[in-house]
Design a protein around this motif. Structure first.
Motif, PDB file in Angstrom:
ATOM      1  N   GLN A  87       0.843  -1.188   0.000  1.00  0.00           N
ATOM      2  CA  GLN A  87       0.000   0.000   0.000  1.00  0.00           C
ATOM      3  C   GLN A  87       0.889   1.253   0.000  1.00  0.00           C
ATOM      4  N   PHE A  88       0.465   2.259  -0.735  1.00  0.00           N
ATOM      5  CA  PHE A  88       1.173   3.541  -0.807  1.00  0.00           C
ATOM      6  C   PHE A  88       0.508   4.469   0.194  1.00  0.00           C
ATOM      7  N   MET A  89       1.201   4.781   1.300  1.00  0.00           N
ATOM      8  CA  MET A  89       0.554   5.480   2.417  1.00  0.00           C
ATOM      9  C   MET A  89       1.278   6.767   2.802  1.00  0.00           C
ATOM     10  N   VAL A  90       0.466   7.734   3.262  1.00  0.00           N
ATOM     11  CA  VAL A  90       0.975   9.062   3.605  1.00  0.00           C
ATOM     12  C   VAL A  90       0.221   9.584   4.822  1.00  0.00           C
ATOM     13  N   LEU A  91       0.675  10.726   5.333  1.00  0.00           N
ATOM     14  CA  LEU A  91      -0.060  11.388   6.402  1.00  0.00           C
ATOM     15  C   LEU A  91      -1.459  11.772   5.917  1.00  0.00           C
ATOM     16  N   VAL A 102       9.343   8.530  -1.754  1.00  0.00           N
ATOM     17  CA  VAL A 102       8.721   7.343  -1.178  1.00  0.00           C
ATOM     18  C   VAL A 102       9.837   6.467  -0.618  1.00  0.00           C
ATOM     19  N   HIS A 103       9.675   6.065   0.626  1.00  0.00           N
ATOM     20  CA  HIS A 103      10.689   5.272   1.316  1.00  0.00           C
ATOM     21  C   HIS A 103      10.149   3.874   1.581  1.00  0.00           C
ATOM     22  N   SER A 104      10.977   2.873   1.354  1.00  0.00           N
ATOM     23  CA  SER A 104      10.585   1.504   1.683  1.00  0.00           C
ATOM     24  C   SER A 104      11.796   0.582   1.542  1.00  0.00           C
ATOM     25  N   VAL A 132       8.769   0.321   9.386  1.00  0.00           N
ATOM     26  CA  VAL A 132       9.493   1.329  10.156  1.00  0.00           C
ATOM     27  C   VAL A 132       9.349   2.708   9.517  1.00  0.00           C
ATOM     28  N   VAL A 133       9.195   2.750   8.192  1.00  0.00           N
ATOM     29  CA  VAL A 133       8.996   4.030   7.511  1.00  0.00           C
ATOM     30  C   VAL A 133       7.628   4.603   7.872  1.00  0.00           C
ATOM     31  N   ALA A 134       6.619   3.750   7.877  1.00  0.00           N
ATOM     32  CA  ALA A 134       5.277   4.196   8.260  1.00  0.00           C
ATOM     33  C   ALA A 134       5.283   4.753   9.686  1.00  0.00           C
ATOM     34  N   GLU A 135       5.963   4.042  10.572  1.00  0.00           N
ATOM     35  CA  GLU A 135       6.066   4.490  11.965  1.00  0.00           C
ATOM     36  C   GLU A 135       6.773   5.845  12.039  1.00  0.00           C
ATOM     37  N   ARG A 136       7.842   6.020  11.258  1.00  0.00           N
ATOM     38  CA  ARG A 136       8.629   7.252  11.275  1.00  0.00           C
ATOM     39  C   ARG A 136       7.816   8.430  10.740  1.00  0.00           C
ATOM     40  N   ILE A 137       7.037   8.189   9.684  1.00  0.00           N
ATOM     41  CA  ILE A 137       6.207   9.252   9.107  1.00  0.00           C
ATOM     42  C   ILE A 137       5.218   9.771  10.144  1.00  0.00           C
ATOM     43  N   LEU A 152      -1.692  -3.393   7.587  1.00  0.00           N
ATOM     44  CA  LEU A 152      -1.636  -3.332   9.040  1.00  0.00           C
ATOM     45  C   LEU A 152      -0.850  -2.117   9.513  1.00  0.00           C
ATOM     46  N   ALA A 153       0.208  -1.754   8.796  1.00  0.00           N
ATOM     47  CA  ALA A 153       1.009  -0.587   9.157  1.00  0.00           C
ATOM     48  C   ALA A 153       0.197   0.693   8.988  1.00  0.00           C
ATOM     49  N   ALA A 154      -0.564   0.783   7.901  1.00  0.00           N
ATOM     50  CA  ALA A 154      -1.395   1.969   7.678  1.00  0.00           C
ATOM     51  C   ALA A 154      -2.438   2.116   8.775  1.00  0.00           C
ATOM     52  N   GLU A 155      -3.052   0.994   9.149  1.00  0.00           N
ATOM     53  CA  GLU A 155      -4.077   1.027  10.191  1.00  0.00           C
ATOM     54  C   GLU A 155      -3.468   1.385  11.550  1.00  0.00           C
ATOM     55  N   THR A 156      -2.329   0.798  11.857  1.00  0.00           N
ATOM     56  CA  THR A 156      -1.705   1.001  13.166  1.00  0.00           C
ATOM     57  C   THR A 156      -1.208   2.425  13.339  1.00  0.00           C
ATOM     58  N   TYR A 157      -0.618   2.994  12.288  1.00  0.00           N
ATOM     59  CA  TYR A 157      -0.032   4.326  12.393  1.00  0.00           C
ATOM     60  C   TYR A 157      -0.936   5.416  11.824  1.00  0.00           C
ATOM     61  N   ASN A 158      -2.182   5.058  11.541  1.00  0.00           N
ATOM     62  CA  ASN A 158      -3.203   6.022  11.109  1.00  0.00           C
ATOM     63  C   ASN A 158      -2.750   6.844   9.902  1.00  0.00           C
ATOM     64  N   LEU A 159      -2.363   6.146   8.849  1.00  0.00           N
ATOM     65  CA  LEU A 159      -1.962   6.794   7.610  1.00  0.00           C
ATOM     66  C   LEU A 159      -3.003   6.551   6.526  1.00  0.00           C
TER      67      LEU A 159
END
Length: 274
Positions: A87-91, A102-104, A132-137, A152-159
């Motif tokens: 998934q391509f995720m942002v703030l 884009v970092h990954s 870790v990138v999602a968390e950092r953003i 799961l990363a998008a859901e957890t870090y609300n992106l």
């Protein structure tokens, strides 16, 4: 006692998802930002087991990980296949036009290169892990930066997910192996094995080994060569085979160990369901 599992990456990474699926959620997760650190955690017995990606259906084998398993004499005690959906995720509130980087993980970037070509203004930046990138953003409120990671990363870090399932080939699976310092105690019902061997430079030597496997009713599912750094132009072969009867593998093993050099069983375990 709670089992400790070493994963490459952080919570909500694909390795973490595999750990949850294989061991359940009642485990202690030891987060390792590289496969070398993962190996150290297992070798030093800080972790009971480790989850390690070994090959992807799009990008192929993660060759250095074969060497890590071999060098540390780890035992493969299981495997798991994970459907990888990037998934391509942002703030929240960001648009594609506002994204400059884009970092990954490099493997994820490779798997999504067709999608990313549509946005030449977006710089590709390799990172140690997807999640870790999602968390950092989220933690640093990084605007203009996107992550490629799992849902799961998008859901957890609300992106916000600007684009879903962006991998080039939609059926994208990664095979993970479960590693331990110890062998499986009961292999009587096992139906898969991973072995390693070397061969002399003789015509037909590999073909002869493959014929033995066929004659003993083994099905070859993977063969990977790895150069021996200390001996130029010599190779080790890492092979996965499946079988219906353990006796068939034992019969083949006796023959192969006589024909090949540096023969080693990396693990006997149950094959995962694709």
């Amino acid at each position: 006692m709670e089992k400790s599992i070493a994963i490459q990456g952080v919570m909500c990474s694909y390795h973490h998802m595999v750990s949850n699926a294989y061991f359940g959620k009642n485990t202690k997760i030891n987060q390792c930002l590289s496969f070398d650190f993962l190996a150290e955690s297992l070798a030093n017995k800080e972790s009971d087991c480790a989850v390690m990606a070994i090959e992807n259906s799009i990008a192929g084998s993660i060759i250095p990980n074969y060497a890590i398993i071999d060098a540390n004499a780890f035992n493969i005690v299981g495997e798991h296949y994970l459907d990888i959906q990037h998934q391509f995720m942002v703030l929240p509130g960001q648009t594609m036009e506002e994204i400059s980087e884009v970092h990954s993980h490099p493997m994820a970037l490779l798997q999504c290169k067709t999608f990313l070509r549509q946005y030449p203004h977006v710089k590709l930046v390799e990172a140690e892990d997807t999640a870790v990138v999602a968390e950092r953003i989220r933690e640093k409120n990084l605007k203009g930066i996107a992550a490629i990671a799992g849902k799961l990363a998008a859901e957890t870090y609300n992106l916000d997910v600007l684009a879903a399932s962006i991998q080039t080939i939609k059926q994208n699976q990664t095979r993970f192996v479960i590693l331990s310092n110890n062998k499986n105690k009961d292999i009587s019902k096992s139906n898969k094995a991973s072995i390693k061997f070397e061969l002399d430079h003789k015509r037909g030597s590999l073909a002869t080994i493959l014929n033995v496997m066929s004659d003993c009713k083994l099905s070859l599912t993977k063969i990977q060569s790895l150069p021996k750094i200390e001996e130029p132009w010599r190779y080790s072969f890492f092979v996965d085979v499946t079988f219906s009867e353990l006796e068939d593998f034992i019969k083949a093993e006796k023959l192969i160990s006589l024909m090949a050099t540096h023969y080693k069983v990396l693990g006997i375990y149950n094959k995962a369901v694709l």
